[in-house]
Design a protein around this motif. Sequence first.
Motif, short mmCIF file in Angstrom:
data_model
loop_
_atom_site.label_atom_id
_atom_site.label_comp_id
_atom_site.label_asym_id
_atom_site.label_seq_id
_atom_site.Cartn_x
_atom_site.Cartn_y
_atom_site.Cartn_z
N LYS A 1 -21.10 -10.69 -10.41
CA LYS A 1 -21.56 -11.75 -9.50
C LYS A 1 -20.48 -11.99 -8.45
N SER B 1 -18.27 -8.80 -18.07
CA SER B 1 -18.64 -9.81 -17.07
C SER B 1 -17.57 -9.82 -15.97
N TYR C 1 -16.86 -0.31 -16.71
CA TYR C 1 -17.86 -1.35 -16.97
C TYR C 1 -18.75 -0.96 -18.14
N ASP D 1 -25.82 -10.84 -7.60
CA ASP D 1 -25.84 -11.28 -8.99
C ASP D 1 -26.68 -10.25 -9.75
N ASP E 1 -24.23 -2.82 -20.04
CA ASP E 1 -24.98 -4.04 -19.72
C ASP E 1 -24.12 -5.09 -19.01
N ALA E 2 -23.04 -4.65 -18.37
CA ALA E 2 -22.14 -5.57 -17.67
C ALA E 2 -22.87 -6.33 -16.58
N CYS E 3 -22.39 -7.53 -16.30
CA CYS E 3 -22.92 -8.35 -15.20
C CYS E 3 -21.84 -8.53 -14.14
N CYS F 1 -26.92 -7.09 -13.10
CA CYS F 1 -26.50 -6.61 -14.41
C CYS F 1 -26.88 -5.15 -14.55
N GLY F 2 -26.03 -4.40 -15.26
CA GLY F 2 -26.28 -2.98 -15.50
C GLY F 2 -25.47 -2.11 -14.58
#
Length: 148
Positions: A36, A113, A29, A41, A32-34, A43-44
Amino acid sequence: MDTRQALERVVEFYETLSPSSLARIAQVYAADACFKDPFNDVCGLAAIESVFRHMYQQVLDPRFRVTHSMGEGGEAWLAWEFRFRFRGWRAGEVQCIRGATHLCFASDGRVASHRDYWDTGEELFARLPLVGALMGWLRRRLAAPQGR
């Protein structure tokens, strides 16, 4: 960036996921990946790692198996099965949740993402004692009549 190689790295990561393998999350990853799913939900890297560490606290013997995958142009889709046992309640029974994941890769091939899609009602809540009975009643009540 080779989408196929990036996809293979993600599949291998998930199919061998363990508390100790989470140390490799930065290889899979982006910083700063998100991520969900129906319950999270975030990020990071720290937040994504926290989601998985929490999973290991909530269920026993969690395992992912990717049943299908396809990727092209920096994006990929996975179909998967997540098997686990509940802690305390029906701990002897292996549960299985089926779902899909959409991934978008950063230019370096790491996940930028990650979005999971799965039916919490059918795959999880319907298996719980009181909630399951209510959901069964609702499903029968709302379903289209058969054979008319």
